[in-house]
Design a protein around this motif. Structure first.
Motif, mmCIF file in Angstrom:
data_model
loop_
_atom_site.group_PDB
_atom_site.id
_atom_site.type_symbol
_atom_site.label_atom_id
_atom_site.label_comp_id
_atom_site.label_asym_id
_atom_site.label_seq_id
_atom_site.Cartn_x
_atom_site.Cartn_y
_atom_site.Cartn_z
ATOM 1 N N VAL A 39 53.601 50.570 74.304
ATOM 2 C CA VAL A 39 54.905 51.164 74.006
ATOM 3 C C VAL A 39 55.989 50.117 74.240
ATOM 4 O O VAL A 39 55.981 49.400 75.243
ATOM 5 C CB VAL A 39 55.153 52.398 74.894
ATOM 6 N N SER A 40 56.918 50.033 73.302
ATOM 7 C CA SER A 40 57.987 49.045 73.392
ATOM 8 C C SER A 40 59.008 49.419 74.461
ATOM 9 O O SER A 40 59.256 50.603 74.723
ATOM 10 C CB SER A 40 58.697 48.926 72.041
ATOM 11 N N ARG A 41 59.606 48.401 75.053
ATOM 12 C CA ARG A 41 60.721 48.626 75.977
ATOM 13 C C ARG A 41 62.044 48.757 75.223
ATOM 14 O O ARG A 41 63.062 49.107 75.809
ATOM 15 C CB ARG A 41 60.797 47.490 76.993
ATOM 16 N N GLN A 42 62.011 48.450 73.916
ATOM 17 C CA GLN A 42 63.212 48.615 73.096
ATOM 18 C C GLN A 42 63.450 50.094 72.801
ATOM 19 O O GLN A 42 62.510 50.879 72.735
ATOM 20 C CB GLN A 42 63.062 47.894 71.759
ATOM 21 N N THR A 57 55.968 51.253 69.093
ATOM 22 C CA THR A 57 55.624 49.876 69.433
ATOM 23 C C THR A 57 56.684 48.922 68.883
ATOM 24 O O THR A 57 57.501 49.283 68.032
ATOM 25 C CB THR A 57 54.257 49.498 68.848
ATOM 26 N N ASP A 58 56.648 47.681 69.373
ATOM 27 C CA ASP A 58 57.560 46.665 68.838
ATOM 28 C C ASP A 58 57.363 46.499 67.336
ATOM 29 O O ASP A 58 58.327 46.323 66.585
ATOM 30 C CB ASP A 58 57.315 45.322 69.538
ATOM 31 N N THR A 59 56.097 46.557 66.898
ATOM 32 C CA THR A 59 55.801 46.385 65.475
ATOM 33 C C THR A 59 56.419 47.502 64.649
ATOM 34 O O THR A 59 56.962 47.263 63.561
ATOM 35 C CB THR A 59 54.282 46.343 65.250
ATOM 36 N N ALA A 60 56.352 48.730 65.151
ATOM 37 C CA ALA A 60 56.931 49.862 64.423
ATOM 38 C C ALA A 60 58.445 49.723 64.306
ATOM 39 O O ALA A 60 59.027 49.958 63.243
ATOM 40 C CB ALA A 60 56.568 51.169 65.121
ATOM 41 N N ILE A 61 59.083 49.328 65.388
ATOM 42 C CA ILE A 61 60.540 49.183 65.371
ATOM 43 C C ILE A 61 60.947 48.049 64.436
ATOM 44 O O ILE A 61 61.902 48.169 63.659
ATOM 45 C CB ILE A 61 61.058 48.950 66.800
ATOM 46 N N ALA A 62 60.191 46.938 64.473
ATOM 47 C CA ALA A 62 60.500 45.804 63.600
ATOM 48 C C ALA A 62 60.322 46.161 62.129
ATOM 49 O O ALA A 62 60.998 45.598 61.260
ATOM 50 C CB ALA A 62 59.613 44.612 63.965
ATOM 51 N N ALA A 63 59.421 47.105 61.839
ATOM 52 C CA ALA A 63 59.185 47.521 60.452
ATOM 53 C C ALA A 63 60.263 48.467 59.939
ATOM 54 O O ALA A 63 60.238 48.848 58.764
ATOM 55 C CB ALA A 63 57.818 48.187 60.340
ATOM 56 N N GLY A 64 61.194 48.861 60.802
ATOM 57 C CA GLY A 64 62.286 49.723 60.372
ATOM 58 C C GLY A 64 62.112 51.195 60.681
ATOM 59 O O GLY A 64 62.959 52.011 60.307
ATOM 60 N N TRP A 65 61.018 51.550 61.362
ATOM 61 C CA TRP A 65 60.816 52.957 61.708
ATOM 62 C C TRP A 65 61.825 53.386 62.766
ATOM 63 O O TRP A 65 62.164 52.623 63.671
ATOM 64 C CB TRP A 65 59.399 53.180 62.229
ATOM 65 N N ARG A 66 62.275 54.644 62.652
ATOM 66 C CA ARG A 66 63.235 55.214 63.595
ATOM 67 C C ARG A 66 62.643 56.466 64.228
ATOM 68 O O ARG A 66 61.897 57.206 63.578
ATOM 69 C CB ARG A 66 64.549 55.546 62.875
ATOM 70 N N ASP A 67 62.971 56.695 65.487
ATOM 71 C CA ASP A 67 62.487 57.893 66.177
ATOM 72 C C ASP A 67 63.085 59.144 65.528
ATOM 73 O O ASP A 67 64.264 59.166 65.153
ATOM 74 C CB ASP A 67 62.882 57.865 67.654
ATOM 75 N N LEU A 68 62.262 60.188 65.422
ATOM 76 C CA LEU A 68 62.725 61.457 64.864
ATOM 77 C C LEU A 68 63.133 62.393 65.995
ATOM 78 O O LEU A 68 62.408 62.544 66.981
ATOM 79 C CB LEU A 68 61.620 62.102 64.024
ATOM 80 N N ARG A 69 64.285 63.014 65.823
ATOM 81 C CA ARG A 69 64.775 63.971 66.815
ATOM 82 C C ARG A 69 65.282 65.207 66.079
ATOM 83 O O ARG A 69 66.147 65.120 65.204
ATOM 84 C CB ARG A 69 65.899 63.359 67.647
ATOM 85 N N HIS A 70 64.723 66.363 66.423
ATOM 86 C CA HIS A 70 65.139 67.610 65.778
ATOM 87 C C HIS A 70 66.368 68.172 66.488
ATOM 88 O O HIS A 70 66.425 68.215 67.715
ATOM 89 C CB HIS A 70 63.998 68.629 65.800
ATOM 90 N N VAL A 71 67.340 68.569 65.690
ATOM 91 C CA VAL A 71 68.592 69.093 66.258
ATOM 92 C C VAL A 71 68.859 70.489 65.716
ATOM 93 O O VAL A 71 68.253 70.934 64.753
ATOM 94 C CB VAL A 71 69.780 68.169 65.920
#
Length: 268
Positions: A90-93, A254-268
């Protein structure tokens, strides 16, 4: 005065909780490796071979005669190694966040619906379509979902990548198209991205899912899906035309996922 009881100590230091957890994970590697091979069959079903993908992208490269919808869908996405789909550190970013609306009801084939006519609404609808289809654990389940949630000219119960992925998974597990009570599939939409929009009624969106598959043992893997989404009446559906260029299937967070442009999903 009472003496403290003697405690025999070995020369080895006491194991920390982190080391104990690491040992627990190592003990499961052999069983998980078998299941990882099974689940990787889904990635193969949802992704074209590199040569086929490159040829398809070249054939679909933007041209003066290509519509804006087709050009957006055909634009290539970042790539990743197959191993990047397996659980990783898991990334620290802190990833950027996409806020998604919640469903307001259930639609055809029991797919949650009621999402607004926004890019985020289209992404939430795609996630609901994929989760319902794949968690059915059967060919009939995925076919029933896509038959109700694709526009004319879009994927069909014979051509949809989700149908191909389910067939690959069931075949690798040695199961029939009906699935099995011993098969459990849990699909969580964890990350996503909005590739682009054309007006207010067309978007190409992608979801990065965490798949947990259990057949006697449990394994986890990331699988991504990109689709054209079109507004039809009062809901989003998978739109007409070839399925878009694939997004990288990368373990969420992961760092790789973040670097690929993926963003965390949050339901509101």
């Amino acid at each position: 005065m009472r003496r403290r009881p003697d405690i025999q100590r070995s020369g080895a230091p006491e194991w920390s909780p982190a080391r104990l957890l690491a040992a627990l994970v190592v003990s499961a590697v052999v069983a998980l490796a078998v299941l990882a091979g099974l689940v990787l069959a889904v990635v193969g079903g949802l992704s074209e071979e590199p040569d086929e993908r490159d040829a398809a992208l070249q054939a679909a490269a933007p041209s003066p005669d290509m519509s804006r919808h087709d050009a957006l869908a055909a634009a290539p996405m970042p790539t990743a190694d197959p191993d990047d789909a397996l659980p990783g550190p898991v990334s620290r970013q802190a990833a950027d966040v996409l806020e998604l609306p919640r469903a307001t009801g259930a639609g055809a084939a029991d797919v949650p619906t009621g999402f607004p006519r926004t890019p985020e609404g289209s992404l939430a609808q795609l996630a609901a379509i994929d989760v319902t289809a794949m968690q059915s654990g059967s060919m009939d389940g995925v076919r029933r979902v896509i038959a109700e949630w694709a526009a004319p000219g879009g994927p069909t119960p014979e051509t949809w990548s989700g149908v191909d992925g389910m067939a690959s998974l069931l075949s690798a597990a040695g199961l029939s198209g009906a699935g099995s009570p011993q098969l459990a599939i849990v699909v969580r939409p964890v990350m996503g991205l909005i590739k682009g929009t054309v007006g207010e009624e067309f978007a190409v969106v992608c979801v990065n899912f965490e798949f947990t598959v259990t057949v006697e043992q449990t394994s986890r893997i990331a699988i991504a899906d990109c689709q054209r989404m079109s507004w039809a009446g009062d809901r989003w559906v998978i739109g007409p035309g070839p399925e878009p260029a694939p997004a990288p299937s990368v373990w969420p967070g992961t760092d790789t996922a973040i670097a690929a442009g993926w963003r965390d999903l949050r339901h509101v």
